[in-house]
Design a protein around this motif. Structure first.
Motif, PDB file in Angstrom:
ATOM      1  N   ARG A  10     -37.798 -23.863  -5.934  1.00 47.58           N
ATOM      2  CA  ARG A  10     -37.510 -23.983  -4.460  1.00 47.58           C
ATOM      3  C   ARG A  10     -36.177 -24.223  -4.179  1.00 47.58           C
ATOM      4  NH1 ARG A  10     -36.892 -28.868  -2.114  1.00 47.58           N
ATOM      5  NH2 ARG A  10     -37.784 -30.019  -3.958  1.00 47.58           N
ATOM      6  N   LEU A  11     -35.345 -25.004  -5.125  1.00 54.18           N
ATOM      7  CA  LEU A  11     -34.202 -25.347  -5.110  1.00 54.18           C
ATOM      8  C   LEU A  11     -33.059 -23.960  -5.318  1.00 54.18           C
ATOM      9  CD1 LEU A  11     -34.318 -28.849  -6.533  1.00 54.18           C
ATOM     10  CD2 LEU A  11     -33.769 -28.113  -3.961  1.00 54.18           C
ATOM     11  N   LEU A  12     -33.677 -23.252  -6.404  1.00 51.21           N
ATOM     12  CA  LEU A  12     -32.722 -22.079  -6.946  1.00 51.21           C
ATOM     13  C   LEU A  12     -32.802 -20.848  -6.193  1.00 51.21           C
ATOM     14  CD1 LEU A  12     -32.945 -22.786 -10.607  1.00 51.21           C
ATOM     15  CD2 LEU A  12     -31.330 -23.611  -9.272  1.00 51.21           C
ATOM     16  N   ARG A  13     -33.942 -20.577  -5.787  1.00 48.51           N
ATOM     17  CA  ARG A  13     -34.419 -19.170  -5.262  1.00 48.51           C
ATOM     18  C   ARG A  13     -33.611 -18.671  -4.003  1.00 48.51           C
ATOM     19  NH1 ARG A  13     -39.904 -21.144  -2.771  1.00 48.51           N
ATOM     20  NH2 ARG A  13     -39.136 -21.993  -0.846  1.00 48.51           N
ATOM     21  N   ALA A  18     -25.290 -22.480  -4.420  1.00 43.80           N
ATOM     22  CA  ALA A  18     -23.832 -21.994  -4.363  1.00 43.80           C
ATOM     23  C   ALA A  18     -23.767 -20.372  -4.276  1.00 43.80           C
ATOM     24  CB  ALA A  18     -22.999 -22.698  -5.539  1.00 43.80           C
ATOM     25  N   GLY A  19     -24.758 -19.758  -4.072  1.00 45.13           N
ATOM     26  CA  GLY A  19     -24.721 -18.285  -3.832  1.00 45.13           C
ATOM     27  C   GLY A  19     -25.134 -17.699  -5.414  1.00 45.13           C
ATOM     28  N   PHE A  20     -25.145 -18.456  -6.335  1.00 46.89           N
ATOM     29  CA  PHE A  20     -25.767 -17.900  -7.536  1.00 46.89           C
ATOM     30  C   PHE A  20     -27.219 -17.457  -7.415  1.00 46.89           C
ATOM     31  CE2 PHE A  20     -22.154 -20.339  -9.189  1.00 46.89           C
ATOM     32  CZ  PHE A  20     -21.699 -19.540  -9.924  1.00 46.89           C
ATOM     33  N   ARG A  21     -27.502 -16.253  -8.022  1.00 53.63           N
ATOM     34  CA  ARG A  21     -28.811 -15.716  -7.993  1.00 53.63           C
ATOM     35  C   ARG A  21     -29.472 -16.073  -9.337  1.00 53.63           C
ATOM     36  NH1 ARG A  21     -31.142 -10.814 -10.369  1.00 53.63           N
ATOM     37  NH2 ARG A  21     -32.722 -10.427  -8.937  1.00 53.63           N
ATOM     38  N   PHE A  22     -30.818 -16.534  -9.299  1.00 51.91           N
ATOM     39  CA  PHE A  22     -31.661 -17.039 -10.489  1.00 51.91           C
ATOM     40  C   PHE A  22     -32.819 -16.185 -10.140  1.00 51.91           C
ATOM     41  CE2 PHE A  22     -28.851 -20.586 -10.364  1.00 51.91           C
ATOM     42  CZ  PHE A  22     -28.756 -21.285 -11.554  1.00 51.91           C
ATOM     43  N   ARG A  23     -33.285 -15.998 -11.414  1.00 53.13           N
ATOM     44  CA  ARG A  23     -34.601 -15.159 -11.822  1.00 53.13           C
ATOM     45  C   ARG A  23     -35.372 -16.171 -12.381  1.00 53.13           C
ATOM     46  NH1 ARG A  23     -32.286 -10.130 -14.618  1.00 53.13           N
ATOM     47  NH2 ARG A  23     -34.179 -10.556 -15.823  1.00 53.13           N
ATOM     48  N   ARG A  24     -36.797 -16.022 -12.100  1.00 50.79           N
ATOM     49  CA  ARG A  24     -37.690 -16.993 -12.744  1.00 50.79           C
ATOM     50  C   ARG A  24     -38.598 -15.921 -13.696  1.00 50.79           C
ATOM     51  NH1 ARG A  24     -42.905 -18.463  -9.105  1.00 50.79           N
ATOM     52  NH2 ARG A  24     -42.820 -16.768  -7.807  1.00 50.79           N
ATOM     53  N   GLN A  25     -38.911 -16.901 -14.752  1.00 46.24           N
ATOM     54  CA  GLN A  25     -39.914 -15.991 -15.716  1.00 46.24           C
ATOM     55  C   GLN A  25     -39.240 -14.814 -16.141  1.00 46.24           C
ATOM     56  OE1 GLN A  25     -42.707 -17.585 -17.143  1.00 46.24           O
ATOM     57  NE2 GLN A  25     -41.515 -19.136 -16.150  1.00 46.24           N
ATOM     58  N   ALA A  26     -38.071 -14.857 -16.651  1.00 52.35           N
ATOM     59  CA  ALA A  26     -37.412 -13.564 -17.013  1.00 52.35           C
ATOM     60  C   ALA A  26     -37.288 -13.301 -18.669  1.00 52.35           C
ATOM     61  CB  ALA A  26     -35.742 -13.859 -16.754  1.00 52.35           C
ATOM     62  N   PRO A  27     -37.525 -12.171 -18.894  1.00 52.35           N
ATOM     63  CA  PRO A  27     -37.803 -11.589 -20.257  1.00 52.35           C
ATOM     64  C   PRO A  27     -36.418 -11.647 -20.687  1.00 52.35           C
ATOM     65  CG  PRO A  27     -38.277  -9.850 -18.990  1.00 52.35           C
ATOM     66  CD  PRO A  27     -38.106 -11.046 -18.108  1.00 52.35           C
ATOM     67  N   ILE A  28     -35.956 -12.349 -22.196  1.00 51.09           N
ATOM     68  CA  ILE A  28     -34.803 -12.032 -22.647  1.00 51.09           C
ATOM     69  C   ILE A  28     -35.093 -11.954 -24.174  1.00 51.09           C
ATOM     70  CG2 ILE A  28     -32.684 -13.062 -23.433  1.00 51.09           C
ATOM     71  CD1 ILE A  28     -32.508 -14.427 -20.675  1.00 51.09           C
ATOM     72  N   GLY A  29     -34.912 -10.776 -24.833  1.00 53.49           N
ATOM     73  CA  GLY A  29     -35.211 -10.589 -26.045  1.00 53.49           C
ATOM     74  C   GLY A  29     -36.701 -10.704 -26.250  1.00 53.49           C
ATOM     75  N   PRO A  30     -37.328 -11.494 -27.304  1.00 54.27           N
ATOM     76  CA  PRO A  30     -38.642 -11.672 -27.383  1.00 54.27           C
ATOM     77  C   PRO A  30     -39.326 -12.908 -26.582  1.00 54.27           C
ATOM     78  CG  PRO A  30     -37.713 -12.695 -29.349  1.00 54.27           C
ATOM     79  CD  PRO A  30     -36.515 -12.019 -28.336  1.00 54.27           C
ATOM     80  N   TYR A  31     -38.277 -13.541 -25.853  1.00 56.32           N
ATOM     81  CA  TYR A  31     -38.893 -14.635 -25.057  1.00 56.32           C
ATOM     82  C   TYR A  31     -38.710 -14.333 -23.622  1.00 56.32           C
ATOM     83  CZ  TYR A  31     -37.812 -16.941 -29.671  1.00 56.32           C
ATOM     84  OH  TYR A  31     -37.661 -17.263 -30.789  1.00 56.32           O
ATOM     85  N   VAL A  32     -39.608 -15.490 -22.927  1.00 54.72           N
ATOM     86  CA  VAL A  32     -39.475 -15.425 -21.286  1.00 54.72           C
ATOM     87  C   VAL A  32     -39.142 -16.538 -21.094  1.00 54.72           C
ATOM     88  CG1 VAL A  32     -40.953 -15.254 -19.300  1.00 54.72           C
ATOM     89  CG2 VAL A  32     -41.583 -13.784 -21.114  1.00 54.72           C
ATOM     90  N   ASP A  34     -37.467 -19.744 -18.550  1.00 52.12           N
ATOM     91  CA  ASP A  34     -38.147 -20.234 -17.149  1.00 52.12           C
ATOM     92  C   ASP A  34     -37.227 -19.802 -15.791  1.00 52.12           C
ATOM     93  OD1 ASP A  34     -40.242 -21.530 -18.310  1.00 52.12           O
ATOM     94  OD2 ASP A  34     -38.933 -23.442 -18.702  1.00 52.12           O
ATOM     95  N   PHE A  35     -35.808 -20.102 -16.003  1.00 55.34           N
ATOM     96  CA  PHE A  35     -34.953 -19.425 -15.080  1.00 55.34           C
ATOM     97  C   PHE A  35     -33.757 -19.192 -15.607  1.00 55.34           C
ATOM     98  CE2 PHE A  35     -37.469 -23.480 -13.447  1.00 55.34           C
ATOM     99  CZ  PHE A  35     -37.910 -22.786 -12.368  1.00 55.34           C
ATOM    100  N   PHE A  36     -33.210 -18.245 -15.210  1.00 53.87           N
ATOM    101  CA  PHE A  36     -32.125 -17.389 -15.619  1.00 53.87           C
ATOM    102  C   PHE A  36     -31.034 -16.891 -14.546  1.00 53.87           C
ATOM    103  CE2 PHE A  36     -30.662 -12.942 -16.937  1.00 53.87           C
ATOM    104  CZ  PHE A  36     -29.608 -13.318 -18.065  1.00 53.87           C
ATOM    105  N   CYS A  37     -29.876 -17.244 -14.793  1.00 54.52           N
ATOM    106  CA  CYS A  37     -28.810 -16.739 -13.777  1.00 54.52           C
ATOM    107  C   CYS A  37     -28.069 -15.675 -14.584  1.00 54.52           C
ATOM    108  CB  CYS A  37     -27.871 -18.111 -13.530  1.00 54.52           C
ATOM    109  SG  CYS A  37     -26.632 -17.687 -12.235  1.00 54.52           S
ATOM    110  N   ARG A  71     -26.016 -19.636 -22.214  1.00 51.34           N
ATOM    111  CA  ARG A  71     -26.132 -20.853 -22.546  1.00 51.34           C
ATOM    112  C   ARG A  71     -27.390 -21.490 -22.280  1.00 51.34           C
ATOM    113  NH1 ARG A  71     -22.093 -22.937 -18.726  1.00 51.34           N
ATOM    114  NH2 ARG A  71     -22.608 -21.060 -17.545  1.00 51.34           N
ATOM    115  N   VAL A  72     -27.960 -22.384 -22.952  1.00 54.12           N
ATOM    116  CA  VAL A  72     -29.397 -23.027 -22.415  1.00 54.12           C
ATOM    117  C   VAL A  72     -29.264 -24.216 -22.181  1.00 54.12           C
ATOM    118  CG1 VAL A  72     -31.643 -23.308 -23.477  1.00 54.12           C
ATOM    119  CG2 VAL A  72     -30.353 -21.391 -24.285  1.00 54.12           C
TER     120      VAL A  72
END
Length: 106
Positions: A10-13, A18-32, A34-37, A71-72
């Motif tokens: 709710r706070l990131l979407r 600050a204008g940064f776009r986040f995605r949720r449940q984003a696949p990166i390599g073999p992992y999904v 939670d939130f990714f900018c 960065r995690v």
């Protein structure tokens, strides 16, 4: 998604942070994750009590993502529930925002 996850989303979407776009449940390599900018290559992992039993797995996951250039940032559900503004400040710092700029965006 957990209640804490819904609250953070709710706070990131919609570029609310600050204008940064986040995605949720984003696949990166073999992992999904939670939130990714993508612009900041920042991953936010929201951890609940079940992660206390998965420390080794989480560390392998973090190592993989770090080696891939991301960065995690790990945040505990209860930390978000008890100190939402503090968590948002930490996310802002990870994005390279100063506290003044962060305060103006919320």
């Amino acid at each position: 998604m957990t209640e804490a996850g819904k609250n953070l989303w709710r706070l990131l979407r919609r570029k609310q942070f600050a204008g940064f776009r986040f995605r949720r449940q984003a696949p990166i390599g073999p992992y999904v994750v939670d939130f990714f900018c993508p612009a900041a290559k920042l991953i936010i992992e929201l951890d609940g009590g079940q992660h206390a039993d998965r420390i080794e797995h989480d560390q392998r996951r973090t190592d993989y993502l770090t080696r891939a250039g991301y960065r995690v940032l790990r945040v505990w559900n209860n930390e978000l529930n008890e100190n939402e503004q503090g968590v948002l400040t930490i996310i802002g710092q990870a994005l390279g925002l100063d506290e003044t700029h962060h305060a103006q965006t919320h």
